[in-house]
Design a protein around this motif. Structure first.
Motif, PDB file in Angstrom:
ATOM      1  N   PRO A 110      10.444  -8.420 -11.957  1.00  0.00           N
ATOM      2  CA  PRO A 110      10.893  -7.531 -10.960  1.00  0.00           C
ATOM      3  C   PRO A 110       9.531  -6.030 -10.889  1.00  0.00           C
ATOM      4  N   LEU A 111      10.353  -4.710 -10.187  1.00  0.00           N
ATOM      5  CA  LEU A 111      10.300  -4.022 -10.141  1.00  0.00           C
ATOM      6  C   LEU A 111      10.476  -3.012 -10.781  1.00  0.00           C
ATOM      7  N   ARG A 112       9.640  -2.258 -11.551  1.00  0.00           N
ATOM      8  CA  ARG A 112      10.228  -1.056 -12.172  1.00  0.00           C
ATOM      9  C   ARG A 112       9.495   0.068 -12.195  1.00  0.00           C
ATOM     10  N   PRO A 113      10.118   1.483 -12.070  1.00  0.00           N
ATOM     11  CA  PRO A 113      10.205   2.687 -11.718  1.00  0.00           C
ATOM     12  C   PRO A 113       8.577   3.067 -11.834  1.00  0.00           C
ATOM     13  N   GLU A 114       7.193   2.257 -13.145  1.00  0.00           N
ATOM     14  CA  GLU A 114       6.586   2.638 -13.481  1.00  0.00           C
ATOM     15  C   GLU A 114       5.957   2.319 -12.508  1.00  0.00           C
ATOM     16  N   LEU A 130      -6.816  -1.928  -4.481  1.00  0.00           N
ATOM     17  CA  LEU A 130      -6.189  -1.537  -2.909  1.00  0.00           C
ATOM     18  C   LEU A 130      -4.827  -0.772  -2.644  1.00  0.00           C
ATOM     19  N   PHE A 131      -3.839  -1.243  -3.542  1.00  0.00           N
ATOM     20  CA  PHE A 131      -2.177   0.019  -3.191  1.00  0.00           C
ATOM     21  C   PHE A 131      -2.520   0.877  -4.030  1.00  0.00           C
ATOM     22  N   ARG A 132      -3.579   0.739  -4.902  1.00  0.00           N
ATOM     23  CA  ARG A 132      -3.295   2.100  -5.580  1.00  0.00           C
ATOM     24  C   ARG A 132      -3.570   3.364  -5.005  1.00  0.00           C
ATOM     25  N   GLN A 133      -5.237   3.041  -3.759  1.00  0.00           N
ATOM     26  CA  GLN A 133      -5.761   3.608  -3.985  1.00  0.00           C
ATOM     27  C   GLN A 133      -5.221   4.738  -2.042  1.00  0.00           C
ATOM     28  N   LYS A 165       4.563   4.100  -6.730  1.00  0.00           N
ATOM     29  CA  LYS A 165       3.577   5.609  -6.846  1.00  0.00           C
ATOM     30  C   LYS A 165       4.790   6.791  -6.904  1.00  0.00           C
ATOM     31  N   PRO A 166       4.220   7.710  -7.382  1.00  0.00           N
ATOM     32  CA  PRO A 166       5.668   8.802  -7.481  1.00  0.00           C
ATOM     33  C   PRO A 166       5.475   9.309  -6.200  1.00  0.00           C
ATOM     34  N   ARG A 167       4.890   9.771  -5.098  1.00  0.00           N
ATOM     35  CA  ARG A 167       5.134  10.641  -4.095  1.00  0.00           C
ATOM     36  C   ARG A 167       4.318   8.617  -3.305  1.00  0.00           C
ATOM     37  N   LEU A 168       5.334   9.089  -1.828  1.00  0.00           N
ATOM     38  CA  LEU A 168       5.290   8.029  -1.252  1.00  0.00           C
ATOM     39  C   LEU A 168       4.943   8.354  -0.087  1.00  0.00           C
ATOM     40  N   LEU A 169       4.110   8.182   0.444  1.00  0.00           N
ATOM     41  CA  LEU A 169       3.125   8.522   1.784  1.00  0.00           C
ATOM     42  C   LEU A 169       2.141   7.743   2.579  1.00  0.00           C
ATOM     43  N   GLY A 170       2.697   7.409   3.691  1.00  0.00           N
ATOM     44  CA  GLY A 170       1.842   6.242   5.171  1.00  0.00           C
ATOM     45  C   GLY A 170       2.910   5.733   5.744  1.00  0.00           C
ATOM     46  N   HIS A 171       3.214   5.275   6.820  1.00  0.00           N
ATOM     47  CA  HIS A 171       4.153   4.745   8.090  1.00  0.00           C
ATOM     48  C   HIS A 171       4.249   3.779   7.956  1.00  0.00           C
ATOM     49  N   GLN A 196       0.840  -0.958  -0.230  1.00  0.00           N
ATOM     50  CA  GLN A 196      -0.691  -0.506  -0.059  1.00  0.00           C
ATOM     51  C   GLN A 196       0.730   1.294   0.190  1.00  0.00           C
ATOM     52  N   ILE A 197       2.111   1.314   0.990  1.00  0.00           N
ATOM     53  CA  ILE A 197       2.955   2.698   0.846  1.00  0.00           C
ATOM     54  C   ILE A 197       3.325   2.466  -0.747  1.00  0.00           C
ATOM     55  N   TYR A 198       4.060   1.834  -1.013  1.00  0.00           N
ATOM     56  CA  TYR A 198       4.569   2.276  -2.569  1.00  0.00           C
ATOM     57  C   TYR A 198       4.161   1.604  -3.418  1.00  0.00           C
ATOM     58  N   LEU A 199       3.709   0.462  -4.037  1.00  0.00           N
ATOM     59  CA  LEU A 199       2.621   0.642  -5.189  1.00  0.00           C
ATOM     60  C   LEU A 199       1.657   0.720  -6.246  1.00  0.00           C
ATOM     61  N   LEU A 200       1.846   1.172  -7.454  1.00  0.00           N
ATOM     62  CA  LEU A 200       0.883   1.058  -8.198  1.00  0.00           C
ATOM     63  C   LEU A 200       0.550   0.137  -8.924  1.00  0.00           C
ATOM     64  N   ALA A 201       1.637  -0.873  -9.484  1.00  0.00           N
ATOM     65  CA  ALA A 201       1.080  -2.208 -10.145  1.00  0.00           C
ATOM     66  C   ALA A 201       2.196  -2.953 -10.219  1.00  0.00           C
ATOM     67  N   ASN A 202       1.838  -3.862 -10.359  1.00  0.00           N
ATOM     68  CA  ASN A 202       2.755  -5.083 -10.035  1.00  0.00           C
ATOM     69  C   ASN A 202       2.363  -6.279  -8.599  1.00  0.00           C
ATOM     70  N   PRO A 203       1.038  -5.602  -7.931  1.00  0.00           N
ATOM     71  CA  PRO A 203       1.500  -6.070  -6.517  1.00  0.00           C
ATOM     72  C   PRO A 203       2.011  -7.435  -6.296  1.00  0.00           C
TER      73      PRO A 203
END
Length: 801
Positions: A50-54, A128-131, A57-63, A38-45
């Motif tokens: 392998p993880l790629r930049p896309e 779930l991650f994206r939202q 998430k462009p803004r990493l928010l969360g705790h 949830q904190i990091y991923l937009l896709a490839n859940p």
């Protein structure tokens, strides 16, 4: 009686079998994986590539820091519920624990039930991650959008008070309240350690505090985490708890310790309940007074299972784990590799099947149906809410032979009504207040119940009882937290307070109003009973206590919130107060603020007239006006009991000395009627406002609070330039009631002077009257200084036609 602390270690026989250990650990790993995602991923859940930049998430928010500990607690609570059938909900006290609460709700299936588009598969996981902490998504903290929650994580200090509020009158419920060690430094939380002294185990549920010490808050260490363990234990024991210590960082060992500690805690709770509920005397068996309620002190690393180091700098078990441990994942390949290693360390291929759904063994600790902690109906209290059985408020009406001819104490009469509300609703209605219920003249409620008190009682005590339903603690925070927890789990209540000191809960009011605003937009959140404030001992009758007790500014704070949430009522007399109170107790999803004095005050309206007046929210008092059938020369408006009395006295003086002047008296009981209809659901259309107040005649408005609030509410009205408001202007002291209004230029003589100053042509013609009014003020001031009381003609004033 001496007590020893139980420090849990491995029992002779492990608390968990190998199968149970494997299952609880799988659930924990899955929740941690989902939290990091949830904190990091937009896709490839599911890391199918392998993880790629896309993918990031462009803004990493969360705790992250508190999250693995919360997931650990939830896994073990769920196991116990499944094993025992315990009715349980949880409160997430640590501020930004949102990833954990969302992850566990998704694993349990609850999240997909309330948000069907967030399915339990790879696509649902991606959504779930994206939202999370994403525009148009959900907050990073536990919020109304989070199933299973009644507690806003955006503000710290209220976990325990909310938990006890939820437990009152829920005899089978256990509320697990996780207290973060940063939260534990707040004043409200410190006061909440005493809350169990107000709970009765015969009829109330139990709260299981879990003090989660991971050592750090945002950027520094925490006091309780650094406190020597002996001192910490002594403090908690002194508050009446039996702490069980679970400490370490090895997952397998910690699982065994936590399972053992929870076994002991839930067994202790069951034993206390059995003793309390098996007593034969009129008060039951009071031996539970000596019982130590169990709690857990959980010591685990901050950011547990996360990156140990980043760029050679320690992260896990330091303050750096608080938020986002890896902050440059899109642009920094090394960080991206480290994130992928972190995610893969949870072995997602063992946790989720090919479709991305949790495997059966991953969720084997999850109980069924409503026993799932995230699906607890207590956390969606509107599902359980039942209407109050209310007496007919008309039966408590005072007789009014003619307006303003006699006086009563409005809140004392209201006390009789509330007494019978208590009698008719012995499990769904409570009154909270900071030791001021009797002072605010609501003493009649003690004919129906006592003050809640589950400690030793002395012959000199008055009205304290273990099963009392009036909750009094000298902490406005604790009272507000109790009531919020009680309301949000499906019950009803009233908070009574001195007006000046309700400011102590300004921020708590903020959070509750925001909660209601958001929850009203969530179809699955059912409406709950309104939060009702009764503010008495108000600014104009705190003449004996003085300047420190004179502040009407809570109204200003309240009206800043969304208009669909807040209501402010200033009933001018007893019958209007009774009608307003009945309306507020029947309402849903509002914050109602009612301001009414406790001192003798003139009665103006019969009950039928009061009901009609409240229904309109404001209106012309024809019996006090002299403009019947013609356009007025001036409008005298008023809101509040003391301003109403002064306005009527001014109207009487104008009738006597300027009989040719056409005066209209308008009383406002629902303050929000002053706003335009497009600004507030109760607002008046401009045409109706203009008909009452005119568009071109002076309006002299006597207001209970700070005068600029009336200007804020009416600045868009056509006649706003003609509006002249008198109210509290921060002048006060220990003095007489009438001298108090004179200090703030709200007195009848000054109102007459305002009329002379603002009605065209009166300044010269009525100069003699204006001077006489000045002289009257001087006379009254001199009388108070000589006699220590108001002049008899002021004290004994009544309205006469």
């Amino acid at each position: 009686m001496t007590h020893t602390t139980t420090t849990t270690g491995l029992a002779t026989v492990p608390a968990l079998s190998d199968l149970e250990l494997r299952r609880v650990d799988r659930y924990w790993r899955a929740a941690n994986y989902l939290s990091v995602g949830q904190i990091y991923l937009l896709a490839n859940p599911l890391l199918r590539e392998p993880l790629r930049p896309e993918h990031i998430k462009p803004r990493l928010l969360g705790h992250w820091g508190t999250t693995p500990g919360l997931n650990f607690v939830y896994a073990h609570l769920s196991r116990q519920v499944r094993r025992r059938g315990t009715e349980m909900m949880w409160i997430v006290g640590p501020g930004h624990g949102g990833p954990a609460a969302v992850a566990t709700a998704w694993l349990d299936g609850t999240y997909s039930e309330v948000y069907p588009e967030i399915t339990r598969d790879a696509e649902g996981m991606r959504r779930l991650f994206r939202q999370f902490s994403f525009p148009g998504g959900v907050p990073s903290h536990v919020a109304p959008e989070t199933p299973g929650s009644i507690h806003e994580g955006g503000e710290l200090g209220y976990a325990l008070s909310h938990a006890y509020g939820a437990a009152f009158d829920n005899p089978d419920l256990v509320v697990a309240a996780v207290v973060g060690d940063g939260e534990a430094e707040t004043g409200p939380l410190a006061g909440s350690w005493m809350a169990h002294r107000f709970a009765d185990p015969r009829r109330d549920g139990a709260v299981l505090p879990i003090l989660h010490l991971n050592g750090y808050k945002i950027a520094g260490p925490t006091v309780l985490a650094r406190m020597p363990e002996g001192d910490l234990v002594a403090m908690l024991e002194g508050f009446g708890h039996r702490p069980y210590i679970v400490s370490g960082d090895d997952p397998a060992t910690m699982h065994q310790h936590m399972a053992h500690a929870l076994d002991r805690c839930l067994d202790d709770i069951a034993a206390i309940r059995r003793r309390a509920r098996s007593g034969g005397g009129p008060d039951g068996d009071r031996r539970h007074i000596e019982a130590r309620w169990p709690m857990i002190v959980l010591r685990s690393p901050k950011g547990w299972t996360g990156p140990g180091e980043v760029d050679g700098i320690p992260v896990e078990n330091t303050w750096r784990a608080h938020q986002v441990p890896l902050s440059e994942v899109r642009a920094n390949p090394a960080h991206r590799r480290q994130l992928e290693e972190w995610l893969r360390s949870y072995r997602p291929e063992e946790l989720f099947d090919e479709r991305g759904a949790p495997m059966a063994e991953t969720t084997a600790v999850v109980p069924a149906g409503d026993r799932r902690i995230s699906a607890s109906p207590h956390a969606n209290g509107g599902l359980l809410l039942k209407d109050l059985t209310l007496p007919d408020f008309r039966d408590y009406a005072v007789d009014v032979e003619r307006p303003g001819s006699a006086a009563t104490e409005a809140t004392r009469v209201l006390g009789g009504y509330l007494r019978d509300v208590m009698r008719r609703n012995p499990r769904t209605f409570r009154i909270m207040g900071p030791d001021e219920t009797a002072s605010n003249r609501l003493g009649a409620v003690f004919e129906a119940t006592g003050r809640a008190w589950d400690m030793a009682r002395l012959p000199t005590d008055d009205g304290v009882a273990p099963d009392g339903r009036v909750m009094e603690a000298l902490s406005e925070h604790l009272c507000q937290g109790w009531l919020e927890g009680y309301l949000l789990t499906g019950r009803h209540g009233l908070f009574n307070s001195y007006e000046a000191f309700i400011h102590i809960v300004d921020s708590m009011f903020n959070q509750h109003a925001k909660w209601l605003k958001v929850s009203r937009a969530l179809p699955w959140r059912r409406p709950v009973a309104s939060l009702n404030y009764l503010l008495s001992s108000h600014v104009w009758r705190q003449d004996h206590n003085g300047f420190s007790h004179q502040d009407p500014g809570f109204i200003d704070h309240v009206v800043n919130k969304k208009p669909e949430i807040i209501r402010v009522y200033l009933p001018p007399d007893t019958n209007t107060l009774l009608s307003v109170a009945d309306h507020c107790l029947r309402s849903r999803d509002y914050v109602n603020v009612v301001i009414a004095g406790k001192q003798p005050n003139l009665d103006y309206l019969t009950m039928d007239e009061a009901i009609a007046h409240n229904t309109r929210g404001l209106g012309i008092w024809e019996w006090a006006s002299t403009d019947a059938g013609v356009e007025p020369d001036v409008v005298l408006a008023c809101a509040g009991d003391v301003p109403t009395a002064e306005t009527l006295a001014a109207a009487k003086l104008l009738r006597e000395h300027l009989p040719e002047l056409r005066v209209r008296v308008v009383n406002v009981v629902d303050l929000m009627r002053l706003q335009p209809a497009e600004e507030h659901p109760h607002g008046l259309p401009h045409s109706a406002f203009d008909a009452l107040f005119t568009v071109d005649k002076p309006v002299i408005f006597a207001f209970h609070g700070y005068p600029w609030l009336i200007h804020r509410l009416t600045y868009r009205r056509n006649g706003h330039a003609n509006l002249h408001v008198r109210g509290y202007k921060e002048e006060g002291t220990t003095t007489t009631p009438f001298d108090m209004v004179m200090l703030n230029d709200l007195d009848r003589f000054h109102l007459v002077m305002d009329v002379i100053d603002h009605v065209p042509g009166l300044d010269v013609r009525a100069a003699h009257l204006r001077q006489r009014m000045q002289n009257e003020r001087l006379r009254c001031r001199a009388y108070t200084r000589e006699h220590g009381d108001d002049a008899p003609d002021i004290r004994e004033w009544r309205w006469t036609p």
